[in-house]
Design a protein around this motif. Sequence first.
Motif, short mmCIF file in Angstrom:
data_model
loop_
_atom_site.label_atom_id
_atom_site.label_comp_id
_atom_site.label_asym_id
_atom_site.label_seq_id
_atom_site.Cartn_x
_atom_site.Cartn_y
_atom_site.Cartn_z
N ASN A 55 -0.47 11.90 -3.69
CA ASN A 55 -0.08 13.43 -3.50
C ASN A 55 1.48 13.43 -3.30
N TYR A 56 1.65 12.58 -2.28
CA TYR A 56 3.10 12.78 -1.57
C TYR A 56 4.30 12.18 -2.87
N GLN A 114 -3.68 10.86 -0.01
CA GLN A 114 -2.36 11.34 0.54
C GLN A 114 -1.01 10.79 0.06
N TYR A 115 -1.14 9.49 -0.13
CA TYR A 115 0.13 8.71 -0.31
C TYR A 115 0.20 9.05 -2.14
#
Lengths: 257, 278
Positions: A155-156, A152-153
């Motif tokens: 991707n962000y 998730q990090y």
Amino acid sequence: MRKKSWFQLGWPPVAVLLSFLVIWQCAVSIGHIEEWLLPSPLRILETFTLPEVYNRLWMHAMATVRITTLGLAAGIGLGVVLAVLLHLVPFLKRGVYPLLILTQNVPVVTTGPLLVIWLGYGISPKVVLIMLVCFFPIVVSTLTGLTQPDAQYMNYLQMIGATKRQILWKLELPNALPYLFSGMKLAASYSVITAVTAEWLGAKDGLGIYIKLSGNGFMTARVFAAIVVIVAFSLILFGIFSLLERFAIRWKPKKGA
Amino acid sequence: MMNELDVMPKLDVQGICKSFERDRTQHEILKNLSLSVLPGEFVSIIGPSGSGKSTLLQLIGGLHQPDGGSIRMDGADVTGRKGLISYMPQQPALFPWYTLEQNVLLALDITESNAKPRGSGARPSRAASREERRELAKSWLARAGLGGYEDAYPHVLSGGMQQRASFLRAMLSPQELICLDEPFGALDALTRLQMQQWLLSLWEEHRRSVLLVTHSIEEAIYLSDRIYVLSNAPAQTIAEFEVPFPRPRLESILDSETFMRMKRDIYQLLQSAGGMHV
């Protein structure tokens, strides 16, 4: 709360150790075991108080501390740099990483004499040996931390257009920090053991040499005294890294919170 | 939109196609998909799950190149270019090793340091802007009900608080277009409604162009000016709805007949598109 849990964690191993020492003491006194064969715990403690023992023991211990810290520091430095390099250059990782694992199959007792042939009898072959042993767990742990941040990090950061350099500094390196500390704790124990082995293989001073000389003279209590010093040194190193870890990784949720 | 022809869209996606290869077969994800967001407009995309909404956002974010079509912002072709959108992901994705203040300023820091060439900018002005940023973060955190948490690490916050911080991070980033990727999907119903109201009040005060991807029909109607309905994969826009409610939006519209009818229409469209799970 925290004190209590420390106590709760601490007392079982302390109790086991104490009962072991008591049984050891009783066995030696009741069984009339010769001191050169197995000295009693109290006798080992007494050895420390002899001036000719603790002066020399201190001197040898300092020599071991010196090569251990030098080798460990060099190993950590080299390990972190190599891990980042392998991480940034995928081709290098594919080429070097498997070979790195292969090198770990070469025993220290064979590397040691080779290093002495190449580097002479000073402290450098020992420092290099410790460095070689330490850097492996550092590379492996750091590389794991660098390559496995939560998706998730990543991707962000990609979505907001972060550069590779920003991803390294803001995500991958902080993520690798706890892994690096696990590696450093492992390396700390390895470094002390390797230092003693290296001294055993050939040195002027150091705990390894002290053990060898005391053993040759059947002064078994002194051998044990040196072992106590080695264990204490390992524990101190481990404690230093644990403290550094707690200071460096303040963001971790506290256990049970 | 009466001015649609006069106003230059903030974001204009024209005829985007994208397929990925998986298991040696080509999977067509997006097929000739077009949509636009006007300046200051709140637009939602709603579609069956697995209809390629995340892929669409990744294309807008510049992570992949489309196989065909173009992406324009303010009229300029920006297909495949990164760093032009502000983004709020489904999970809060607050970095555990940064304090809340650092987290909220993260997107701003990254965007600004990428915008200006390295080495430019004299030191004193940078130091001043550092102070300004702290103030900025502080005042916005207070407005989000997170005052006093500036120096806390994210793990002490509840899910709703983390999402508010995540939205602030997107708001404080300077890009004009904000993309929200199912931002409230992981929250419970009550927190979700509170978050929607909070977001609405902030947005109505500070109009930005917003593209919201959502699963929830109510959420899309309650928040948006316009809604695009996507088909099942390969995704196309199969319908476009104008939401007639005035702003500021009141919670009472949720019970109005227009709202109900629109909700039913969209629901039927999605069902015929296939794969709507309820």
